[in-house]
Write a protein that holds these residues in place. Sequence first.
Motif, PDB file in Angstrom:
ATOM      1  N   GLN A   1      48.230  14.884 -19.037  1.00 14.44           N
ATOM      2  CA  GLN A   1      47.047  15.680 -18.708  1.00 14.44           C
ATOM      3  C   GLN A   1      47.101  17.036 -19.406  1.00 14.44           C
ATOM      4  N   GLN A   2      48.298  17.609 -19.511  1.00 17.51           N
ATOM      5  CA  GLN A   2      48.437  18.907 -20.155  1.00 17.51           C
ATOM      6  C   GLN A   2      48.033  18.844 -21.628  1.00 17.51           C
ATOM      7  N   SER A   3      48.408  17.761 -22.288  1.00 22.92           N
ATOM      8  CA  SER A   3      48.058  17.615 -23.706  1.00 22.92           C
ATOM      9  C   SER A   3      46.562  17.426 -23.877  1.00 22.92           C
ATOM     10  N   LEU A   4      45.953  16.648 -22.985  1.00 19.05           N
ATOM     11  CA  LEU A   4      44.500  16.482 -23.040  1.00 19.05           C
ATOM     12  C   LEU A   4      43.794  17.821 -22.853  1.00 19.05           C
ATOM     13  N   LYS A   5      44.247  18.585 -21.898  1.00 20.24           N
ATOM     14  CA  LYS A   5      43.625  19.885 -21.624  1.00 20.24           C
ATOM     15  C   LYS A   5      43.753  20.811 -22.817  1.00 20.24           C
ATOM     16  N   LEU A   6      44.851  20.691 -23.537  1.00 20.42           N
ATOM     17  CA  LEU A   6      45.105  21.555 -24.686  1.00 20.42           C
ATOM     18  C   LEU A   6      44.285  21.159 -25.909  1.00 20.42           C
ATOM     19  N   LEU A   7      44.234  19.862 -26.198  1.00 18.15           N
ATOM     20  CA  LEU A   7      43.630  19.400 -27.455  1.00 18.15           C
ATOM     21  C   LEU A   7      42.286  18.707 -27.285  1.00 18.15           C
ATOM     22  N   ALA A   8      41.973  18.253 -26.062  1.00 16.29           N
ATOM     23  CA  ALA A   8      40.699  17.573 -25.814  1.00 16.29           C
ATOM     24  C   ALA A   8      40.165  18.004 -24.446  1.00 16.29           C
ATOM     25  N   PRO A   9      39.807  19.289 -24.294  1.00 17.57           N
ATOM     26  CA  PRO A   9      39.422  19.817 -22.979  1.00 17.57           C
ATOM     27  C   PRO A   9      38.176  19.171 -22.382  1.00 17.57           C
ATOM     28  N   GLN A  10      37.380  18.476 -23.202  1.00 13.91           N
ATOM     29  CA  GLN A  10      36.180  17.816 -22.673  1.00 13.91           C
ATOM     30  C   GLN A  10      36.502  16.482 -22.007  1.00 13.91           C
ATOM     31  N   LYS A  11      37.751  16.032 -22.149  1.00 15.83           N
ATOM     32  CA  LYS A  11      38.167  14.771 -21.537  1.00 15.83           C
ATOM     33  C   LYS A  11      39.153  15.058 -20.408  1.00 15.83           C
ATOM     34  N   THR A  12      39.142  14.200 -19.415  1.00 21.16           N
ATOM     35  CA  THR A  12      40.073  14.350 -18.292  1.00 21.16           C
ATOM     36  C   THR A  12      40.823  13.050 -18.050  1.00 21.16           C
ATOM     37  N   LYS A  13      41.955  13.174 -17.426  1.00 22.34           N
ATOM     38  CA  LYS A  13      42.761  12.007 -17.095  1.00 22.34           C
ATOM     39  C   LYS A  13      41.982  11.041 -16.209  1.00 22.34           C
ATOM     40  N   GLU A  14      41.227  11.578 -15.245  1.00 22.48           N
ATOM     41  CA  GLU A  14      40.490  10.729 -14.321  1.00 22.48           C
ATOM     42  C   GLU A  14      39.385   9.953 -15.031  1.00 22.48           C
ATOM     43  N   ASN A  15      38.705  10.578 -15.995  1.00 22.14           N
ATOM     44  CA  ASN A  15      37.657   9.877 -16.746  1.00 22.14           C
ATOM     45  C   ASN A  15      38.212   8.712 -17.558  1.00 22.14           C
ATOM     46  N   ILE A  16      39.486   8.808 -17.939  1.00 17.30           N
ATOM     47  CA  ILE A  16      40.122   7.730 -18.702  1.00 17.30           C
ATOM     48  C   ILE A  16      40.635   6.644 -17.769  1.00 17.30           C
ATOM     49  N   LEU A  17      41.248   7.042 -16.651  1.00 14.66           N
ATOM     50  CA  LEU A  17      41.844   6.063 -15.739  1.00 14.66           C
ATOM     51  C   LEU A  17      40.797   5.321 -14.916  1.00 14.66           C
ATOM     52  N   SER A  18      39.663   5.960 -14.653  1.00 16.44           N
ATOM     53  CA  SER A  18      38.639   5.321 -13.817  1.00 16.44           C
ATOM     54  C   SER A  18      38.122   4.013 -14.411  1.00 16.44           C
ATOM     55  N   PRO A  19      37.711   3.959 -15.707  1.00 16.90           N
ATOM     56  CA  PRO A  19      37.290   2.662 -16.258  1.00 16.90           C
ATOM     57  C   PRO A  19      38.439   1.662 -16.366  1.00 16.90           C
ATOM     58  N   MET A  20      39.677   2.154 -16.545  1.00 18.17           N
ATOM     59  CA  MET A  20      40.826   1.242 -16.548  1.00 18.17           C
ATOM     60  C   MET A  20      40.939   0.522 -15.212  1.00 18.17           C
ATOM     61  N   ARG A  21      40.788   1.290 -14.119  1.00 17.66           N
ATOM     62  CA  ARG A  21      40.854   0.683 -12.785  1.00 17.66           C
ATOM     63  C   ARG A  21      39.710  -0.287 -12.563  1.00 17.66           C
ATOM     64  N   ARG A  22      38.535   0.077 -13.071  1.00 18.07           N
ATOM     65  CA  ARG A  22      37.375  -0.815 -12.906  1.00 18.07           C
ATOM     66  C   ARG A  22      37.585  -2.124 -13.653  1.00 18.07           C
ATOM     67  N   ILE A  23      38.148  -2.044 -14.831  1.00 18.53           N
ATOM     68  CA  ILE A  23      38.426  -3.258 -15.611  1.00 18.53           C
ATOM     69  C   ILE A  23      39.488  -4.095 -14.908  1.00 18.53           C
ATOM     70  N   ARG A  24      40.555  -3.442 -14.439  1.00 15.28           N
ATOM     71  CA  ARG A  24      41.612  -4.160 -13.712  1.00 15.28           C
ATOM     72  C   ARG A  24      41.047  -4.893 -12.505  1.00 15.28           C
ATOM     73  N   ASN A  25      40.247  -4.206 -11.712  1.00 15.35           N
ATOM     74  CA  ASN A  25      39.677  -4.825 -10.509  1.00 15.35           C
ATOM     75  C   ASN A  25      38.711  -5.943 -10.875  1.00 15.35           C
ATOM     76  N   GLY A  26      37.957  -5.753 -11.961  1.00 17.49           N
ATOM     77  CA  GLY A  26      37.036  -6.795 -12.389  1.00 17.49           C
ATOM     78  C   GLY A  26      37.750  -8.053 -12.842  1.00 17.49           C
ATOM     79  N   ILE A  27      38.882  -7.882 -13.546  1.00 17.42           N
ATOM     80  CA  ILE A  27      39.671  -9.035 -13.986  1.00 17.42           C
ATOM     81  C   ILE A  27      40.218  -9.798 -12.785  1.00 17.42           C
ATOM     82  N   THR A  28      40.735  -9.066 -11.807  1.00 20.43           N
ATOM     83  CA  THR A  28      41.282  -9.693 -10.599  1.00 20.43           C
ATOM     84  C   THR A  28      40.205 -10.458  -9.851  1.00 20.43           C
TER      85      THR A  28
END
Length: 426
Positions: free
Chosen positions: A171-198
Amino acid sequence: MDIKEKLHILSDAAKYDVACTSSGSKRTNKNGGIGSAFEAGICHSFSADGRCISLLKVLFSNCCIYDCQYCVNRRSNDVPRASFTPREIAELTMEFYRRNYIEGLFLSSAVIKNPDYTTELIISAISILRHEYSFNGYIHAKAIPGASDELVLQLGLLVDRLSVNIELPSQQSLKLLAPQKTKENILSPMRRIRNGITQSKQELAVYRRAPKFVPAGQSTQMIIGATGESDRDIIRLSEGLYGKMQMKRVFYSAYVPVGTNPLLPAGAPPLLREHRLYQADWLLRFYGFSANELLSEGDPYFSNIIDPKCQWALSHLELFPVEINSAPYELLLRVPGIGVRSALKIVKARRYSRLAFEDLKKMRISIKRAKYFITANGRTCDNLWLRYELITPSLLADGGAGSGQISLFDNNPSREDKVKCLTGEM
């Protein structure tokens, strides 16, 4: 701008995305349809080492609203810009397929206006392929971080594989080099895909004609060397993604210098580092290792001289030598030079008779490296005994642990210097 110019710009811009694999998806052709997909690969074309080589890899657009400092397509970078229309993507894919240039599509995109708008364009292009052209071939698409769950679900029902790039390891690296992106915005679709596959697997168990959601699973990619995370940080993150997100693959991409931001390194990291991470990733997925076993807080980087499995073995000599006639399968997997197939061969053959080193050779099991770590009927190979100062230089001399890649040994140091280097004393 004609479609040829767009293709030149957007296929070149897609080269930094390495998250392409064989399909893992099976789909037979339907009446009136075009193409098919097989689990072993995208379709029919493979290189000599097993990689599928027939994939159209392209961006939908490189016109990005974000200004990620490590990305060649960032908003502030002065590069030619282009965007396809959904119809152009579909027609381009079909024309390449009909000419037998490709067997599948890898489609990613920069974020054009917002994540939802970009995802809708990708869905439109793939819908034309699936419904108008009845294209049954392999399609891998990128889910855009920040897109709504409904759009991710819709996209997942059209493609074989989805991937969401985690990009940077913290998260620290994202904040430093890509402040418009957040860890949660990346992990949220990952969780949605995981749940959809299951959920899709559960529905298919009840009704075999239920729609399949991302049948080839999800993958991700992270950039290595743009920020200061250690190999241990990276491999622990990968372990978490495999466990919590049920990730099919994690890809590692060595940072390519694309800017002058002082926060970024001046040069690219050695490709050997990327290679070591892939080797360690293999150990996580197929050999039963954990990230904390491979690296510790006191030793957070993989060796430049030997591969991660040899590095682990030389740090745990108390477990060796291993008797091949009695050692459990899980321990055989940890012997340098013995892979999954070789370990299975040994376990199967020893049910019928006790094995000697000559038997391993007859079974076409290489013992070039393994001979330092195993015994057969209580005997060592060529009367070798387990001594650290013997094993280390011998592994390097055999060339089986990457010795040809290391400039450190150009001046022919002594055996003692080699051992000190491997133990971290130099």
